[in-house]
Design a protein around this motif. Structure first.
Motif, PDB file in Angstrom:
ATOM      1  N   ALA A 189       0.827  -1.212   0.000  1.00 36.01           N
ATOM      2  CA  ALA A 189       0.000   0.000   0.000  1.00 36.01           C
ATOM      3  C   ALA A 189       0.861   1.262   0.000  1.00 36.01           C
ATOM      4  O   ALA A 189       0.560   2.231  -0.701  1.00 36.01           O
ATOM      5  CB  ALA A 189      -0.946  -0.010   1.199  1.00 36.01           C
ATOM      6  N   SER A 197      -4.442   4.768  -0.786  1.00 35.90           N
ATOM      7  CA  SER A 197      -3.483   3.695  -0.545  1.00 35.90           C
ATOM      8  C   SER A 197      -2.619   3.992   0.676  1.00 35.90           C
ATOM      9  O   SER A 197      -2.329   3.108   1.489  1.00 35.90           O
ATOM     10  CB  SER A 197      -2.618   3.484  -1.787  1.00 35.90           C
ATOM     11  OG  SER A 197      -1.803   2.357  -1.640  1.00 35.90           O
ATOM     12  N   PRO A 224      -6.144   7.822  -5.694  1.00 35.69           N
ATOM     13  CA  PRO A 224      -5.887   6.461  -5.212  1.00 35.69           C
ATOM     14  C   PRO A 224      -4.598   6.378  -4.397  1.00 35.69           C
ATOM     15  O   PRO A 224      -4.470   5.537  -3.510  1.00 35.69           O
ATOM     16  CB  PRO A 224      -5.815   5.611  -6.481  1.00 35.69           C
ATOM     17  CG  PRO A 224      -5.608   6.559  -7.595  1.00 35.69           C
ATOM     18  CD  PRO A 224      -6.177   7.882  -7.157  1.00 35.69           C
ATOM     19  N   ALA A 276       2.612   1.620  -3.476  1.00 38.59           N
ATOM     20  CA  ALA A 276       1.621   2.008  -4.488  1.00 38.59           C
ATOM     21  C   ALA A 276       1.196   3.462  -4.302  1.00 38.59           C
ATOM     22  O   ALA A 276       1.081   4.214  -5.277  1.00 38.59           O
ATOM     23  CB  ALA A 276       0.412   1.082  -4.428  1.00 38.59           C
ATOM     24  N   GLY A 277       0.981   3.867  -3.057  1.00 35.20           N
ATOM     25  CA  GLY A 277       0.591   5.250  -2.788  1.00 35.20           C
ATOM     26  C   GLY A 277       1.674   6.240  -3.175  1.00 35.20           C
ATOM     27  O   GLY A 277       1.398   7.269  -3.804  1.00 35.20           O
TER      28      GLY A 277
END
Length: 110
Positions: A14, A41, A37, A17-18
């Protein structure tokens, strides 16, 4: 302990990805909509770290650091298509050993 490991791995995914969403927006010229997003994330990342079975937040974060580094090397390979070299792998292994010592090292009463 199994839940903690899963929480660490999920948090690493997470967080990467963030952060990558912001990277894509600011460094790769992607739409600002990538940020939404990314923020979600990062919120999931923070929540997952609270699920870790640890007495102290600092020790949990230190352990997570090793897991994060391993996840980043895997991200390099899977998401960016860059095969890690022996130094990437060695550094990752050193960090995982350090994280293991922090997580599972014997604690004595002080």
């Amino acid at each position: 302990m199994k839940l903690s490991i899963l929480a660490f791995v999920g948090a690493a995914i997470a967080e990467i990805a963030g952060c990558f969403a912001f990277w894509a927006w600011l460094k790769m010229g992607k739409s600002i909509w990538w940020v939404l997003p990314g923020v979600l994330s990062l919120a999931v990342f923070a929540y997952l770290l609270t699920l870790v079975d640890a007495e102290h937040a600092g020790r949990s974060y230190a352990t997570y650091g090793g897991i994060y580094i391993a996840a980043a090397v895997i991200w390099l390979w899977v998401a960016e298509g860059v095969r890690p070299d022996r130094w990437d792998i060695l550094g990752m292994c050193i960090c995982l050993v350090g994280a293991s010592v922090i997580l599972w090292g014997p604690r004595t009463a002080v």
